[in-house]
Scaffold this motif. Structure first.
Motif, short mmCIF file in Angstrom:
data_model
loop_
_atom_site.label_atom_id
_atom_site.label_comp_id
_atom_site.label_asym_id
_atom_site.label_seq_id
_atom_site.Cartn_x
_atom_site.Cartn_y
_atom_site.Cartn_z
N ILE A 293 0.89 -1.39 -0.13
CA ILE A 293 -0.12 -0.18 0.15
C ILE A 293 0.63 1.18 0.03
CG2 ILE A 293 -1.58 1.26 1.43
CD1 ILE A 293 -2.80 -1.48 2.35
N LYS A 294 1.99 1.08 0.66
CA LYS A 294 2.84 2.26 0.64
C LYS A 294 3.32 2.56 -0.71
CE LYS A 294 4.41 2.34 5.59
NZ LYS A 294 5.58 1.72 6.43
N PHE A 295 3.98 1.50 -1.42
CA PHE A 295 4.31 1.41 -2.85
C PHE A 295 3.21 2.15 -3.63
CE2 PHE A 295 4.99 -0.23 -6.86
CZ PHE A 295 6.42 0.14 -6.99
N ILE A 296 1.95 1.60 -3.52
CA ILE A 296 0.83 2.16 -4.49
C ILE A 296 0.67 3.45 -4.20
CG2 ILE A 296 -1.35 1.86 -4.93
CD1 ILE A 296 -1.13 -1.12 -4.47
N ASP A 297 0.69 4.05 -2.91
CA ASP A 297 0.34 5.58 -2.78
C ASP A 297 1.63 6.33 -3.16
OD1 ASP A 297 -1.81 4.82 -1.37
OD2 ASP A 297 -0.95 4.79 0.75
N SER A 298 2.68 5.73 -3.02
CA SER A 298 3.90 6.80 -3.89
C SER A 298 3.72 6.77 -5.45
CB SER A 298 5.42 5.89 -3.38
OG SER A 298 6.21 6.51 -4.13
N SER A 299 3.54 5.50 -5.90
CA SER A 299 3.16 5.45 -7.39
C SER A 299 1.87 6.54 -7.84
CB SER A 299 3.07 3.90 -7.97
OG SER A 299 4.14 3.20 -7.31
N ARG A 364 20.91 -3.49 1.10
CA ARG A 364 20.38 -3.92 2.56
C ARG A 364 20.31 -5.14 2.82
NH1 ARG A 364 15.85 -0.05 3.37
NH2 ARG A 364 16.32 1.91 1.99
N THR A 365 20.24 -5.09 4.42
CA THR A 365 20.56 -6.49 5.13
C THR A 365 18.96 -6.76 5.85
OG1 THR A 365 21.01 -4.90 7.18
CG2 THR A 365 22.70 -6.02 5.70
N ASP A 366 18.08 -5.64 5.71
CA ASP A 366 16.81 -6.03 6.10
C ASP A 366 15.76 -5.92 5.19
OD1 ASP A 366 14.37 -6.08 7.61
OD2 ASP A 366 14.25 -4.04 8.47
N TYR A 367 15.23 -7.10 4.79
CA TYR A 367 14.46 -7.26 3.58
C TYR A 367 12.89 -7.42 3.91
CZ TYR A 367 18.94 -8.67 2.08
OH TYR A 367 20.48 -8.75 1.88
N THR A 368 12.46 -6.62 5.08
CA THR A 368 11.08 -6.61 5.41
C THR A 368 10.36 -5.66 4.50
OG1 THR A 368 11.41 -5.26 7.22
CG2 THR A 368 11.79 -7.87 7.48
N GLN A 369 10.77 -4.55 4.11
CA GLN A 369 10.17 -3.50 3.40
C GLN A 369 9.83 -3.94 1.99
OE1 GLN A 369 8.93 -1.24 5.57
NE2 GLN A 369 9.90 -2.44 7.23
N ALA A 372 4.91 -5.89 -2.86
CA ALA A 372 4.45 -6.88 -3.50
C ALA A 372 4.94 -6.52 -5.22
CB ALA A 372 3.04 -7.13 -3.46
N PRO A 373 5.46 -7.60 -5.88
CA PRO A 373 5.97 -7.42 -7.35
C PRO A 373 4.55 -7.26 -8.08
CG PRO A 373 7.07 -9.28 -6.20
CD PRO A 373 5.97 -8.61 -5.13
N SER A 374 3.34 -7.92 -7.65
CA SER A 374 1.99 -7.88 -8.56
C SER A 374 1.75 -6.29 -8.44
CB SER A 374 1.27 -8.93 -7.95
OG SER A 374 0.94 -8.48 -6.42
N THR A 375 2.09 -5.68 -7.67
CA THR A 375 1.54 -3.96 -7.79
C THR A 375 1.86 -3.54 -9.17
OG1 THR A 375 2.18 -3.87 -5.40
CG2 THR A 375 1.83 -1.85 -6.53
N VAL A 376 2.97 -3.89 -9.87
CA VAL A 376 3.14 -3.31 -11.09
C VAL A 376 2.97 -4.32 -12.13
CG1 VAL A 376 5.11 -1.74 -10.27
CG2 VAL A 376 5.55 -3.91 -11.07
N GLY A 377 2.05 -5.40 -11.87
CA GLY A 377 1.98 -6.09 -12.74
C GLY A 377 2.85 -7.54 -13.16
N ILE A 378 3.64 -7.66 -12.28
CA ILE A 378 4.83 -8.48 -12.33
C ILE A 378 4.07 -10.09 -11.80
CG2 ILE A 378 6.86 -9.67 -11.56
CD1 ILE A 378 7.97 -6.78 -11.54
N LYS A 484 -6.06 -1.08 -7.37
CA LYS A 484 -5.13 -2.05 -6.85
C LYS A 484 -5.07 -1.68 -5.21
CE LYS A 484 -2.27 -3.52 -10.75
NZ LYS A 484 -1.07 -3.75 -11.35
N ARG A 485 -5.04 -0.12 -5.14
CA ARG A 485 -4.68 0.28 -3.48
C ARG A 485 -6.38 -0.34 -2.96
NH1 ARG A 485 -5.67 3.09 0.53
NH2 ARG A 485 -4.06 4.22 1.87
N SER A 486 -7.25 -0.20 -3.40
CA SER A 486 -8.43 -0.64 -2.91
C SER A 486 -8.50 -2.03 -2.63
CB SER A 486 -9.69 -0.05 -3.79
OG SER A 486 -9.90 1.15 -3.87
N GLU A 487 -7.94 -2.92 -3.67
CA GLU A 487 -8.02 -4.24 -3.48
C GLU A 487 -7.10 -4.76 -2.49
OE1 GLU A 487 -7.22 -8.37 -5.93
OE2 GLU A 487 -6.92 -6.43 -7.04
N ALA A 488 -5.80 -3.89 -2.26
CA ALA A 488 -4.82 -4.31 -1.21
C ALA A 488 -5.46 -4.04 0.26
CB ALA A 488 -3.48 -3.24 -1.51
N ALA A 489 -6.30 -2.73 0.20
CA ALA A 489 -6.87 -2.19 1.60
C ALA A 489 -7.85 -3.48 2.03
CB ALA A 489 -7.29 -0.80 1.52
#
Length: 827
Positions: A293-299, A364-369, A372-378, A484-489
């Motif tokens: 959702i953070k990524f979608i909001d940014s895009s 990075r060493t922390d990969y928790t952020q 989802a690749p499917s956000t951009v259609g991957i 997509k944002r609505s679906e993610a929410a």
């Protein structure tokens, strides 16, 4: 000495080497009072331990761990990442429940660092949820820890707060920051009255105390509030809470259990643990969706900004140019061009995402952020699954940091798995990026071809079509991201925790599991029995004294001539003054036995000479000498008793005569024989005392004067009794054996050392002692010491003869252990 003698000696040595279990058993039976006393004391101690211990309870709850997933965008993607199946998640939950962070949240939410207490009969009792008042703690102010503040309810409005401070400083803690520090405080009793519901601000306590409405007031009861070290409380609950699979068949069903003294506290802790764990796990489960959702909001922000710019551009164009019609064919070309440009934009978004993801993985060493690749259609399964697994492993590693020290092998294993998944994902990114690049090149050629068809149009028409295409593309992109944002929410809102409570903790009247009162009594019974038995065993092993005739028979081939029992009397003249006593009878029996010895070893003179000796002082040598001489005299034998113990003369006391003149005077030629002989009040019994103590007793006894004296006495007497010094202390007795036709060696039971018998055995084997026999003094006819011995006498209780004195031992060096052992033996 012939071979048979050596064989007999070897047999005796082997008997001495073995452990006499039967003797030990009878020894223990003889001390049954001590064993019974120890058992009684142990049971009393167990009783007081049981009544002082508080009841201990165990309560539990059941939870299940599922692996629920919600579809995200397509059937091939999921907002909830893969934790490695249910079994992997179960392991993560078990680990999480023991972490410091989790238990800190539980303790903080329940305020278990604060205790409500009431004075009980033996100790303070936890009255959580039963206290008539409630303390609202000021978490930003210091609270004294590990001190029970006394609260006495005066009435419904007032209470008294008091505490006796012993030192000038006390440790306090601020529970907001968990900071601990020391504060100065005046030693002595603090006592002050406060009002319920009003803030209390003191250097060591800050908060508000509210009286509960339904509380029954009892001013006689003393209540206490005690604050504890927050970290200590967390560590206690971390170590005591237990979580494990409920059964092998249902490994995803976990049982949480906790042991404590207050059931309400256990119930609240288990339920709070489940609630906080469920909430925490849901947040972790939604981590992927939250990042998406953070990524979608940014895009979406970027697309929205571009849409506004294109819309403004279209409005400006229409203001400056008149509206005109475009041919249908040209519109079709423009629509197709818009489709290609939209595809190009989508592919470019994928490429940008992959480049960003690759940079993220490499830096990075922390990969928790990761979003989802499917956000951009991957939709490539390798990228979706690898990204999901990397996030799951990263969260698991971060969770492990709370309960495991860095450098553990567990971290190495997780890091290996993360590196493996990262390498797989980087390979998938590189492959997908090449495919997208090829697709972008194809789209660019198609777009260039269509743009060539529009190049002949007027410039304003070309500009219009270009702006229109850009506007349509921006609107479609905006609509897609919004969808997509609505679906993610929706997916995030629809997510449920993987932890479900099956059976919450509840007090249903569970009986206590401890203390094990019956077990305590059993332990007390065992300790009370085995402790004295062990002590008796040690004493038995360390005891080197002779206790019975059976031991003498095992240790020596010297015969036992007779037995003399205990008898309480004022002097040593028992055979004369108490002729009907059992002790007097025992001396007459010894006299009869001596007749056989004298008959087998006839003397060349009228008299028979009997020497009486012992190993050390105190074994009844003088007592026996006096009474044997007495029974001979009473039988009509003319008897004389010689006091040859020149170092410690004693026999004159019982005859009420002095020791001014005696054998010493004769041996130094100061007196004649008739001058030192004393007639006693016992008919036929004469006495020669030892006289003054000489400086050289051994030399005097070795001289010819003693030989002449005994030779002269043999002409006038029937029996000559020699009361000699102890054989084990000086050599005088050995010098006197040449004058003895028979020798009696006194053995005092429970006093004479076994080693002394070995000395007698040695001198008997070498021929230094002849015609020697044992007489047992202080004999008691009990089976514990004389099983197998076929005769004996039972006598009265308690008289102790043979208080030889300390002439050979300057002082009594008896140890405390030996005194205690003698005391226990008398029980």
């Amino acid at each position: 000495m012939d071979y048979k003698d050596f064989e007999d000696i070897e047999s005796l040595e082997s008997q001495r080497a073995g452990f006499d279990f039967k003797g030990f058993l009878f020894k223990a039976l003889n001390l049954w009072k001590l064993v019974l006393l120890c058992i009684g004391v142990a049971l009393i101690v167990a009783y007081f331990i049981n009544v002082r211990k508080q009841n201990i309870y165990r309560l539990d709850s059941l939870i299940t761990v599922e692996n629920d997933q919600n579809p995200f965008f397509t059937a091939n993607t999921s907002i909830s990442f893969n934790w490695g199946g249910v079994s992997g998640k179960v392991g993560s939950i078990i680990t999480a429940i023991k972490t410091r962070t989790h238990n800190e949240l539980v303790i903080d939410s329940l305020e278990f660092y604060k205790e409500y207490l009431r004075q009980g009969k033996y100790h303070l009792i936890d009255i959580y949820k039963e206290c008539p008042f409630e303390v609202v703690t000021s978490k930003s102010a210091p609270q004294v820890i590990n001190k029970a503040l006394k609260i006495k309810i005066l009435d419904k409005e007032n209470f008294e707060l008091s505490y006796e401070f012993e030192k000038e400083s006390s440790e306090v803690q601020i529970y907001n920051t968990k900071e601990k520090k020391s504060i100065d405080i005046e030693p002595g009793l603090f006592k002050e009255v406060f009002q319920f519901g009003k803030p209390v601000q003191l250097p060591f306590f800050n908060g508000v105390i509210y009286l509960k409405d339904d509380s029954a007031l009892n001013p006689e009861i003393n209540y206490y509030v005690r604050y504890l070290n927050f970290d200590s409380v967390v560590n206690i609950y971390r170590s005591t809470i237990n979580i494990e699979p409920s059964s092998k068949e249902a490994s995803s069903v976990l049982r949480l259990s906790l042991v404590g003294k207050n059931k309400s506290k256990i119930v609240d802790f288990l339920n709070a643990t489940t609630a906080i764990l469920s909430k925490t796990e849901l947040e972790r489960k939604n981590l992927y969706a939250t990042n998406t959702i953070k990524f979608i909001d940014s895009s979406l922000g970027n697309v929205d900004a571009k849409l506004k710019i294109v819309t403004d551009e279209m409005n400006d164009f229409r203001k400056k140019n008149k509206v005109f019609d475009v041919e249908e064919e040209i519109l079709q070309v423009s629509d197709q061009l818009r489709t290609y440009e939209q595809e190009q934009l989508q592919e470019q978004s994928k490429l940008n995402y992959l480049n960003t993801l690759e940079n993220y993985l490499r830096t990075r060493t922390d990969y928790t952020q990761i979003a989802a690749p499917s956000t951009v259609g991957i939709t490539e399964s390798n990228i979706l699954s690898s990204a999901s697994r990397i996030i799951g492993l990263s969260v698991e590693r971060r969770n492990l940091e709370y309960s495991t020290k860095e450098g553990s092998i567990l971290f190495d294993d997780l890091d290996r798995k993360i590196d493996t998944e990262k390498n797989v994902l980087l390979e998938a990114i590189n492959s997908t990026r090449n495919t997208i690049s090829v697709q972008l090149n194809t789209l660019s050629r198609k777009i260039a071809g269509l743009e060539g068809k529009l190049i002949d149009l007027p410039e304003n028409q070309q500009e219009y079509l270009k702006i229109q295409r850009s506007l349509d593309i921006s609107r479609e992109a905006y609509d897609v991201y919004q969808a997509k944002r609505s679906e993610a929410a929706i997916v995030k809102a629809a997510n449920v925790s993987d932890i479900t409570v099956i059976d919450e903790a509840k007090d249903i009247g569970n009986p206590p599991i401890g203390p094990k009162k019956s077990l305590n009594y059993m332990l007390a019974l065992m300790i009370g029995f085995f402790a004295p038995m062990f002590m008796i065993f040690v004493i038995y092993l360390l005891d080197s004294t002779v206790h019975g005739s059976d031991e003498i028979e095992k240790m020596s081939k010297i015969p036992i001539l007779g037995l003399v029992g205990k008898y309480r009397y004022k002097n040593n003249l028992i055979a004369y003054e108490k002729p009907k006593s059992a002790v007097a009878e025992s001396f007459r029996a010894i006299r009869s036995s001596l007749q056989f010895i004298f008959k087998n070893n006839p003397s060349n003179t009228r008299a028979n000479t009997l020497m009486i000796t012992s190993s050390v002082s105190g074994e009844g040598k003088t007592f026996t000498s006096i009474n044997i001489a007495t029974v001979y005299a009473l039988s009509g034998k003319k008897t004389i008793l010689l006091g040859l113990d020149l170092r410690k003369p004693k026999i004159f006391d019982d005859f009420n005569i002095t020791n001014e003149k005696g054998i010493v005077n004769y041996l130094i030629e100061d007196s004649d024989l008739n001058e030192i002989v004393t007639n006693t009040h016992i008919e036929n019994l004469d006495l020669i005392t030892s006289g003054p103590i000489p400086p050289n007793p051994s030399e005097l006894l070795m001289g010819d004067r003693l030989k002449k004296m005994i030779s002269d006495l043999k002409d006038d007497y029937d029996i000559i009794i020699l009361d000699t010094p102890p054989l084990g202390l000086v050599t005088d007795a050995l010098e006197l054996t040449q004058y003895a036709d028979a020798t009696i060696f006194m053995v005092r039971l429970d006093y004479t050392k076994k080693g002394m018998l070995q000395l007698v055995n040695s001198k008997y084997r070498t021929g230094e002692l002849k015609n020697i026999s044992f007489v047992l003094n202080f004999y008691k006819h009990k089976s514990n010491h004389n099983y197998g011995y076929g005769y004996g006498y039972g006598y009265g209780y308690g008289y102790g003869y043979g208080a030889y004195g300390n002439a050979y031992h300057e002082k009594d060096n008896q140890s405390f252990f030996k005194k205690a052992k003698n005391f226990l033996r008398r029980l």
